[in-house]
Design a protein around this motif. Structure first.
Motif, PDB file in Angstrom:
ATOM      1  N   GLY A  82      39.641  42.184  37.311  1.00 31.27           N
ATOM      2  CA  GLY A  82      40.960  41.711  37.703  1.00 31.27           C
ATOM      3  C   GLY A  82      41.703  41.017  36.583  1.00 31.27           C
ATOM      4  N   LYS A  83      41.106  40.979  35.379  1.00 30.51           N
ATOM      5  CA  LYS A  83      41.700  40.210  34.288  1.00 30.51           C
ATOM      6  C   LYS A  83      43.084  40.711  33.924  1.00 30.51           C
ATOM      7  CE  LYS A  83      40.909  38.735  29.512  1.00 30.51           C
ATOM      8  NZ  LYS A  83      39.996  38.794  28.344  1.00 30.51           N
ATOM      9  N   GLU A 107      39.007  36.311  39.217  1.00 31.96           N
ATOM     10  CA  GLU A 107      39.987  37.392  39.316  1.00 31.96           C
ATOM     11  C   GLU A 107      39.366  38.652  39.910  1.00 31.96           C
ATOM     12  OE1 GLU A 107      41.408  34.474  36.338  1.00 31.96           O
ATOM     13  OE2 GLU A 107      39.494  35.433  36.743  1.00 31.96           O
ATOM     14  N   ASP A 108      38.135  38.971  39.481  1.00 33.95           N
ATOM     15  CA  ASP A 108      37.442  40.133  40.039  1.00 33.95           C
ATOM     16  C   ASP A 108      37.246  39.973  41.546  1.00 33.95           C
ATOM     17  OD1 ASP A 108      37.241  40.973  37.417  1.00 33.95           O
ATOM     18  OD2 ASP A 108      35.086  40.577  37.245  1.00 33.95           O
ATOM     19  N   VAL A 109      36.834  38.781  41.948  1.00 36.42           N
ATOM     20  CA  VAL A 109      36.537  38.532  43.357  1.00 36.42           C
ATOM     21  C   VAL A 109      37.815  38.546  44.192  1.00 36.42           C
ATOM     22  CG1 VAL A 109      35.631  36.835  45.002  1.00 36.42           C
ATOM     23  CG2 VAL A 109      34.397  37.310  42.875  1.00 36.42           C
ATOM     24  N   MET A 152      49.952  42.074  46.735  1.00 36.70           N
ATOM     25  CA  MET A 152      48.949  41.721  45.738  1.00 36.70           C
ATOM     26  C   MET A 152      49.610  41.134  44.488  1.00 36.70           C
ATOM     27  SD  MET A 152      46.420  45.014  46.193  1.00 36.70           S
ATOM     28  CE  MET A 152      45.637  44.741  44.611  1.00 36.70           C
ATOM     29  N   ARG A 153      50.720  41.723  44.057  1.00 34.84           N
ATOM     30  CA  ARG A 153      51.404  41.205  42.861  1.00 34.84           C
ATOM     31  C   ARG A 153      52.025  39.838  43.127  1.00 34.84           C
ATOM     32  NH1 ARG A 153      51.110  44.307  38.721  1.00 34.84           N
ATOM     33  NH2 ARG A 153      50.663  46.545  38.944  1.00 34.84           N
ATOM     34  N   THR A 154      52.446  39.619  44.356  1.00 38.12           N
ATOM     35  CA  THR A 154      52.915  38.275  44.703  1.00 38.12           C
ATOM     36  C   THR A 154      51.750  37.287  44.655  1.00 38.12           C
ATOM     37  OG1 THR A 154      54.640  39.201  46.143  1.00 38.12           O
ATOM     38  CG2 THR A 154      54.074  36.881  46.460  1.00 38.12           C
ATOM     39  N   GLY A 155      50.585  37.730  45.126  1.00 40.02           N
ATOM     40  CA  GLY A 155      49.401  36.878  45.080  1.00 40.02           C
ATOM     41  C   GLY A 155      49.034  36.465  43.673  1.00 40.02           C
ATOM     42  N   VAL A 156      49.180  37.390  42.713  1.00 37.52           N
ATOM     43  CA  VAL A 156      48.821  37.039  41.339  1.00 37.52           C
ATOM     44  C   VAL A 156      49.927  36.261  40.639  1.00 37.52           C
ATOM     45  CG1 VAL A 156      47.220  38.959  41.079  1.00 37.52           C
ATOM     46  CG2 VAL A 156      49.590  39.234  40.342  1.00 37.52           C
ATOM     47  N   ARG A 157      51.039  36.063  41.307  1.00 44.22           N
ATOM     48  CA  ARG A 157      52.019  35.086  40.808  1.00 44.22           C
ATOM     49  C   ARG A 157      51.763  33.714  41.423  1.00 44.22           C
ATOM     50  NH1 ARG A 157      55.339  39.580  41.588  1.00 44.22           N
ATOM     51  NH2 ARG A 157      56.267  38.834  43.538  1.00 44.22           N
ATOM     52  N   ILE A 158      51.298  33.711  42.666  1.00 46.43           N
ATOM     53  CA  ILE A 158      51.070  32.447  43.369  1.00 46.43           C
ATOM     54  C   ILE A 158      49.870  31.693  42.805  1.00 46.43           C
ATOM     55  CG2 ILE A 158      50.297  31.472  45.574  1.00 46.43           C
ATOM     56  CD1 ILE A 158      52.071  33.517  46.987  1.00 46.43           C
ATOM     57  N   ILE A 159      48.747  32.377  42.601  1.00 51.34           N
ATOM     58  CA  ILE A 159      47.534  31.679  42.164  1.00 51.34           C
ATOM     59  C   ILE A 159      47.701  31.043  40.781  1.00 51.34           C
ATOM     60  CG2 ILE A 159      45.108  32.026  41.528  1.00 51.34           C
ATOM     61  CD1 ILE A 159      44.890  33.980  43.873  1.00 51.34           C
TER      62      ILE A 159
END
Length: 418
Positions: free
Chosen positions: A123-124, A109-111, A179-186
């Protein structure tokens, strides 16, 4: 066909370049050609043939721009700007940080946030707030039960299409929204990967992506650092075919779901991430037979390559492979998979001089952990999704369409009146 020499003498280097020896030495002093002592006296030096060839290619491309454009798209000169990843002197850097150090010191998450923002922060919390589409996860799980032959990549693409249909916020291409879409996708891809042990979490999920994968695949907490490192080491690798595809999709201002779907389409090819499937098949054969050297010898005799070895950017050693195999030795030092990898690596070094690459390390990891077939590519894809989102963010900011022109090589226009 003889193997090209890796080093040249001063005389040979100067002759190939069509320059004098003093000019050659000037090139070395300017850092254009690397050299090293030939012996302990340090009086005689040898010169890296790769650097000499790059100078020759650069000169030819200046003289013929059409040749330059063609060469640039095939392991050639850089064609686009990016501040995300640097591959230099056999090392891999994310935003200036050594990726191999990040793999053992930071979370995935940090990376991911580092790739997206340039800042190395935690990034947690950002990821824990994301709630992936439960309906997409459930639908793909049902499809998987009905069709067990469905691959991880096919499952990912299906889940992305379903989730995109209900995620209207993904059409907001401002940086924070992407970015928020990215953290829904992963997390969606992680949840789909572990569908065999489906654990639904309502609201915030404090587990890391590596923890979600470990629990979904039935592994204990001790495997989490291994999975976390694999995700980080796969996160980006400059302008490979999937990253270039992702940027091209983003340049049309398609949503991040489409960007990742495009990246997955390119990743599964056998000249890219899909190469892991060939490595998996080879490792299954080698683990059922102790005859590694005869296997390699027969492949070479038939003119066939050995999967999982040799990378043009890492002629000496793939740093990602070195780190991942070292972590695996700590986790499972007695694994028979490692014994096969060690013997295979030794034989390949003796016969062809090629070091192992990340594909072999990913397969060794997943087979040592007893993960499902195809999980090496799944890990690769989830990790690389962070990089694709990073490239999409860069491309959205440029607001430029990637649209090269074709050099027509067909028949000339015909006069249809005759």
């Amino acid at each position: 066909m003889p193997t090209k020499a890796r080093y040249l003498s001063a005389k040979d280097a100067a002759e190939q370049l069509g320059i004098t020896l003093p000019t050659l030495y000037a090139y070395v002093s300017r850092g254009l050609i690397r050299s090293e002592p030939l012996d302990d006296t340090r009086r005689t030096r040898r010169y890296l043939a790769e650097d000499v060839q790059k100078l020759i290619d650069r000169r030819e491309q200046r003289e013929d721009p059409s040749k330059a454009a063609q060469a640039a798209l095939h392991w050639g000169t850089p064609v686009m700007d990016s501040a995300i990843t640097l591959i230099e002197d056999g090392r891999l850097y994310y935003r200036g940080y050594d990726a191999t150090q990040l793999a053992v010191e930071r979370s995935f998450e940090d990376v991911a946030l580092l790739l997206w923002t340039g800042e190395l922060d935690s990034g947690k919390q950002f990821f824990s707030e994301a709630v992936p589409s439960p309906s997409a996860i459930e639908t793909v799980a049902t499809l998987w039960q009905a069709n067990p032959a469905l691959s991880f990549v096919q499952a990912f693409q299906t889940a992305l299409a379903l989730a995109a249909a209900e995620d209207l916020a993904a059409y907001d291409l401002r940086t924070e929204s992407v970015m928020r879409t990215g953290v829904r996708i992963i997390p969606l891809l992680a949840a789909v990967s572990g569908n065999h042990v489906r654990q639904q979490h309502d609201g915030a999920d404090e587990r890391s992506i590596a923890q979600r994968l470990a629990q979904g695949w039935g592994l204990d907490e001790s495997a989490v650092p291994l999975l976390n490192a694999a995700l980080i080491l796969c996160a980006d690798h400059e302008f490979n075919v999937s990253a270039f595809t992702a940027r091209a999709v983003a340049s049309s201002e398609a949503s991040p779901y489409a960007v990742v779907t495009g990246g997955l389409a390119a990743l599964q090819g056998f000249k890219h991430g899909g190469h892991t499937e060939r490595v998996e098949a080879m490792m299954r054969v080698l683990q059922s037979s102790a005859d590694v050297r005869p296997f390699v010898a027969e492949k070479l005799r038939l003119g066939e390559g050995i999967s999982g070895f040799g990378h043009r950017l890492y002629p000496d050693a793939d740093p990602r492979t070195v780190v991942l195999l070292a972590l695996l030795r700590v986790y499972a030092p007695e694994s028979p998979v490692l014994a096969v990898v060690d013997e295979l690596t030794q034989v390949m070094a003796e016969l062809v001089g090629k070091p192992p690459v990340i594909d072999l390390a990913l397969v060794a990891l997943t087979q040592a952990l007893g993960l499902p077939r195809g999980s090496a590519l799944a890990l690769f894809a989830i990790g690389r999704t962070a990089g694709w989102i990073g490239h999409a963010l860069e491309q959205y900011e440029t607001r430029q369409l990637i649209r090269p022109r074709a050099r027509y090589t067909g028949v000339p226009p015909r006069d249809s009146t005759n």
